[in-house]
Motif scaffolding. Structure first.
Motif, PDB file in Angstrom:
ATOM      1  N   ASN A 261       0.823  -1.207   0.000  1.00 19.63           N
ATOM      2  CA  ASN A 261       0.000   0.000   0.000  1.00 19.63           C
ATOM      3  C   ASN A 261       0.865   1.270   0.000  1.00 19.63           C
ATOM      4  O   ASN A 261       0.629   2.201   0.777  1.00 19.63           O
ATOM      5  CB  ASN A 261      -0.948  -0.016   1.218  1.00 19.63           C
ATOM      6  CG  ASN A 261      -2.111   0.938   1.052  1.00 19.63           C
ATOM      7  OD1 ASN A 261      -2.466   1.301  -0.063  1.00 19.63           O
ATOM      8  ND2 ASN A 261      -2.688   1.350   2.169  1.00 19.63           N
ATOM      9  N   ASN A 262       1.898   1.291  -0.872  1.00 20.01           N
ATOM     10  CA  ASN A 262       2.808   2.435  -1.015  1.00 20.01           C
ATOM     11  C   ASN A 262       3.575   2.757   0.267  1.00 20.01           C
ATOM     12  O   ASN A 262       3.955   3.908   0.506  1.00 20.01           O
ATOM     13  CB  ASN A 262       2.053   3.690  -1.477  1.00 20.01           C
ATOM     14  CG  ASN A 262       1.705   3.634  -2.947  1.00 20.01           C
ATOM     15  OD1 ASN A 262       2.435   3.050  -3.744  1.00 20.01           O
ATOM     16  ND2 ASN A 262       0.592   4.228  -3.313  1.00 20.01           N
ATOM     17  N   ARG A 263       3.810   1.735   1.086  1.00 15.42           N
ATOM     18  CA  ARG A 263       4.553   1.926   2.333  1.00 15.42           C
ATOM     19  C   ARG A 263       5.518   0.750   2.496  1.00 15.42           C
ATOM     20  O   ARG A 263       5.167  -0.394   2.193  1.00 15.42           O
ATOM     21  CB  ARG A 263       3.568   1.968   3.502  1.00 15.42           C
ATOM     22  CG  ARG A 263       4.133   2.561   4.781  1.00 15.42           C
ATOM     23  CD  ARG A 263       3.077   2.548   5.871  1.00 15.42           C
ATOM     24  NE  ARG A 263       3.483   3.346   7.023  1.00 15.42           N
ATOM     25  CZ  ARG A 263       2.875   3.294   8.208  1.00 15.42           C
ATOM     26  NH1 ARG A 263       1.859   2.479   8.405  1.00 15.42           N
ATOM     27  NH2 ARG A 263       3.307   4.041   9.204  1.00 15.42           N
ATOM     28  N   TRP A 264       6.725   1.037   2.979  1.00 15.02           N
ATOM     29  CA  TRP A 264       7.724  -0.014   3.167  1.00 15.02           C
ATOM     30  C   TRP A 264       7.760  -0.471   4.622  1.00 15.02           C
ATOM     31  O   TRP A 264       7.675   0.345   5.543  1.00 15.02           O
ATOM     32  CB  TRP A 264       9.108   0.499   2.763  1.00 15.02           C
ATOM     33  CG  TRP A 264       9.319   0.500   1.286  1.00 15.02           C
ATOM     34  CD1 TRP A 264       9.156   1.542   0.427  1.00 15.02           C
ATOM     35  CD2 TRP A 264       9.737  -0.615   0.483  1.00 15.02           C
ATOM     36  NE1 TRP A 264       9.434   1.157  -0.872  1.00 15.02           N
ATOM     37  CE2 TRP A 264       9.797  -0.157  -0.861  1.00 15.02           C
ATOM     38  CE3 TRP A 264      10.064  -1.934   0.762  1.00 15.02           C
ATOM     39  CZ2 TRP A 264      10.175  -0.989  -1.913  1.00 15.02           C
ATOM     40  CZ3 TRP A 264      10.436  -2.761  -0.288  1.00 15.02           C
ATOM     41  CH2 TRP A 264      10.491  -2.286  -1.595  1.00 15.02           C
ATOM     42  N   PHE A 265       7.924  -1.785   4.796  1.00 15.22           N
ATOM     43  CA  PHE A 265       7.971  -2.390   6.123  1.00 15.22           C
ATOM     44  C   PHE A 265       9.247  -3.224   6.269  1.00 15.22           C
ATOM     45  O   PHE A 265       9.638  -3.945   5.345  1.00 15.22           O
ATOM     46  CB  PHE A 265       6.757  -3.298   6.355  1.00 15.22           C
ATOM     47  CG  PHE A 265       5.447  -2.570   6.389  1.00 15.22           C
ATOM     48  CD1 PHE A 265       4.877  -2.178   7.587  1.00 15.22           C
ATOM     49  CD2 PHE A 265       4.774  -2.263   5.209  1.00 15.22           C
ATOM     50  CE1 PHE A 265       3.663  -1.505   7.620  1.00 15.22           C
ATOM     51  CE2 PHE A 265       3.575  -1.587   5.223  1.00 15.22           C
ATOM     52  CZ  PHE A 265       3.015  -1.204   6.431  1.00 15.22           C
ATOM     53  N   LEU A 266       9.863  -3.129   7.443  1.00 16.37           N
ATOM     54  CA  LEU A 266      11.006  -3.960   7.794  1.00 16.37           C
ATOM     55  C   LEU A 266      10.513  -5.092   8.676  1.00 16.37           C
ATOM     56  O   LEU A 266       9.899  -4.846   9.725  1.00 16.37           O
ATOM     57  CB  LEU A 266      12.057  -3.130   8.530  1.00 16.37           C
ATOM     58  CG  LEU A 266      13.249  -3.906   9.100  1.00 16.37           C
ATOM     59  CD1 LEU A 266      14.104  -4.487   7.977  1.00 16.37           C
ATOM     60  CD2 LEU A 266      14.095  -3.018  10.009  1.00 16.37           C
ATOM     61  N   ILE A 267      10.770  -6.321   8.266  1.00 14.75           N
ATOM     62  CA  ILE A 267      10.358  -7.500   9.034  1.00 14.75           C
ATOM     63  C   ILE A 267      11.597  -8.145   9.622  1.00 14.75           C
ATOM     64  O   ILE A 267      12.616  -8.309   8.935  1.00 14.75           O
ATOM     65  CB  ILE A 267       9.592  -8.514   8.151  1.00 14.75           C
ATOM     66  CG1 ILE A 267       8.242  -7.937   7.706  1.00 14.75           C
ATOM     67  CG2 ILE A 267       9.326  -9.808   8.915  1.00 14.75           C
ATOM     68  CD1 ILE A 267       8.253  -7.213   6.416  1.00 14.75           C
ATOM     69  N   GLY A 268      11.526  -8.487  10.891  1.00 13.94           N
ATOM     70  CA  GLY A 268      12.680  -9.094  11.532  1.00 13.94           C
ATOM     71  C   GLY A 268      12.343  -9.677  12.888  1.00 13.94           C
ATOM     72  O   GLY A 268      11.170  -9.804  13.273  1.00 13.94           O
ATOM     73  N   HIS A 269      13.402  -9.998  13.621  1.00 15.29           N
ATOM     74  CA  HIS A 269      13.260 -10.693  14.903  1.00 15.29           C
ATOM     75  C   HIS A 269      13.833  -9.830  16.025  1.00 15.29           C
ATOM     76  O   HIS A 269      14.917  -9.254  15.894  1.00 15.29           O
ATOM     77  CB  HIS A 269      13.999 -12.033  14.839  1.00 15.29           C
ATOM     78  CG  HIS A 269      14.053 -12.767  16.143  1.00 15.29           C
ATOM     79  ND1 HIS A 269      12.936 -13.321  16.736  1.00 15.29           N
ATOM     80  CD2 HIS A 269      15.090 -13.030  16.982  1.00 15.29           C
ATOM     81  CE1 HIS A 269      13.291 -13.904  17.865  1.00 15.29           C
ATOM     82  NE2 HIS A 269      14.590 -13.749  18.044  1.00 15.29           N
TER      83      HIS A 269
END
Length: 398
Positions: A261-269
């Protein structure tokens, strides 16, 4: 695009012909630098399009020496030097330029241990030349030591128009990209060809526009996060949630970047949590590399996100069957733009019944609500009740 995918594509491409195989090798380099080039350019130019393929093509194959491709880190050094030269708040001597270039390249590739003075001098000479950008560089002296800055502080190599030679090379690049776009591995390039055509057309009339959010904060952090994932670096991240006065500071093991949705997300632990955490990068205010053992969870993120709409899910969540009923007015849109890859449909004279198998999350609910009175949740009952509650609360505002 993963290393494994590139290896599969190379195996397929190599027998076709040497030029196409070389093109795939070039594209591997493009993907390695795609985030860095795209988002540094995005924050510095009005034309926020993915220039990554164009830039690498132009600088890997110079018109005056096609047999000798430019060293792969050169353009990144040019960007760092350009940033230093345009900074009126600091005087950059040669030792400072070397240090700035080293810091940037070392983040990208920890195996880089030094940059020579000779290399930086060569880079400056190229940037000053007509083959480069004819930069307006001056070298004032303090105690017999020269520092480097632009005579015009508003100058940047990132806002210079392409030369005639570069335009010819762009045409060559488009031919290579168009050719590779016919392969499944490079299907995403079809859009890139259209973007290049629109950017470099002679016509003043623009006939295509690509959706983007040029005001999104945090894009300058994207390349740093990308290389932290590649290099398995533990980060100390300062994160500012919307509904909290004080920011959170966490030790974060970055694993994946995803746009939704035109937004960046960082996925991690995070060590204190069992499930994965996702941070919108526009809420990340500070990133620092720290020591420590990197926790590398073996997760196939393509499969991980196959069962959701958006980015929110827990590791052990299982998809459920969701049945929705759309109005006849909305039906054609749902048929041509499916909600999810698992979508199954059944249409009658009263509307369209859609079945998908996904993990319910807040993005799914927001997506359902976006259709207004054109959609009804049939099942499961828990989702139906949650959507109904939100609609009732919304009505209280009117």
């Amino acid at each position: 695009m993963s290393e494994r995918l590139f290896q599969r594509s190379f195996t397929f491409l190599k027998p076709l012909n040497p030029f196409l195989f070389k093109s795939s090798m070039l594209l591997k380099s493009i993907m390695e630098y795609k985030f860095n080039f795209y988002f540094q350019l995005q924050s510095n130019t009005d034309s926020v399009q993915p220039f990554c393929v164009l830039i690498l093509f132009l600088h890997f194959y110079k018109e005056n020496d096609r047999k000798m491709p430019l060293e792969k880190n050169a353009y990144l050094r040019y960007q760092v030097l350009d940033r230093c030269f345009s900074n009126v708040g600091k005087q950059y001597f040669m030792v400072d330029l070397i240090e700035e270039c080293f810091k940037e390249l070392h983040v990208m590739d920890p195996s880089i241990l030094s940059i020579s003075r000779r290399q930086i001098l060569y880079d400056i000479k190229f940037m000053e030349s007509k083959e480069g950008w004819s930069i307006p560089l001056i070298k004032p002296r303090i105690d017999r030591k020269a520092y480097y800055q632009y005579d015009n502080a508003s100058f940047s190599i990132l806002n210079q128009p392409p030369s005639k030679i570069e335009l010819e090379q762009i045409e060559n690049a488009k031919l290579v990209i168009t050719r590779l776009a016919s392969l499944d591995e490079f299907e995403w390039m079809h859009e890139l060809v259209a973007q290049l055509e629109e950017l470099f057309t002679d016509s003043e009339r623009k006939v295509i526009d690509f959706g983007r959010n040029q005001y999104l904060e945090g894009l300058s952090n994207l390349s740093k996060l990308y290389y932290a994932i590649l290099n398995k670096q533990v980060l100390e991240i300062t994160y500012k949630p919307f509904h909290r006065e004080e920011p959170l500071v966490t030790l974060f093991h970055p694993l994946y970047l995803k746009q939704y949705n035109n937004r960046w997300f960082l996925i991690g632990h995070i060590d204190s949590y069992e499930s994965l955490t996702n941070y919108p990068i526009d809420r990340i205010t500070k990133i620092e590399e720290v020591g420590g053992k990197f926790v590398n969870l073996e997760i196939d993120f393509k499969e991980y996100f196959d069962d959701v709409i958006g980015v929110t899910r827990n590791l052990n969540d299982e998809p459920v069957e969701i049945k929705l009923r759309f109005s006849l007015n909305r039906a054609p849109y749902i048929l041509t733009k499916p909600l999810h890859g698992s979508q199954k449909t059944k249409q009658d004279e009263n509307g369209l019944t859609v079945t998908i198998e996904v993990i319910p999350n807040r993005e799914l609910i927001a997506h359902i609500l976006s259709y207004g009175d054109d959609v009804t949740v049939i099942s499961p009952e828990s989702l139906r009740e949650e959507v109904a509650t939100k609609l009732k609360n919304s009505l209280k505002n009117y």
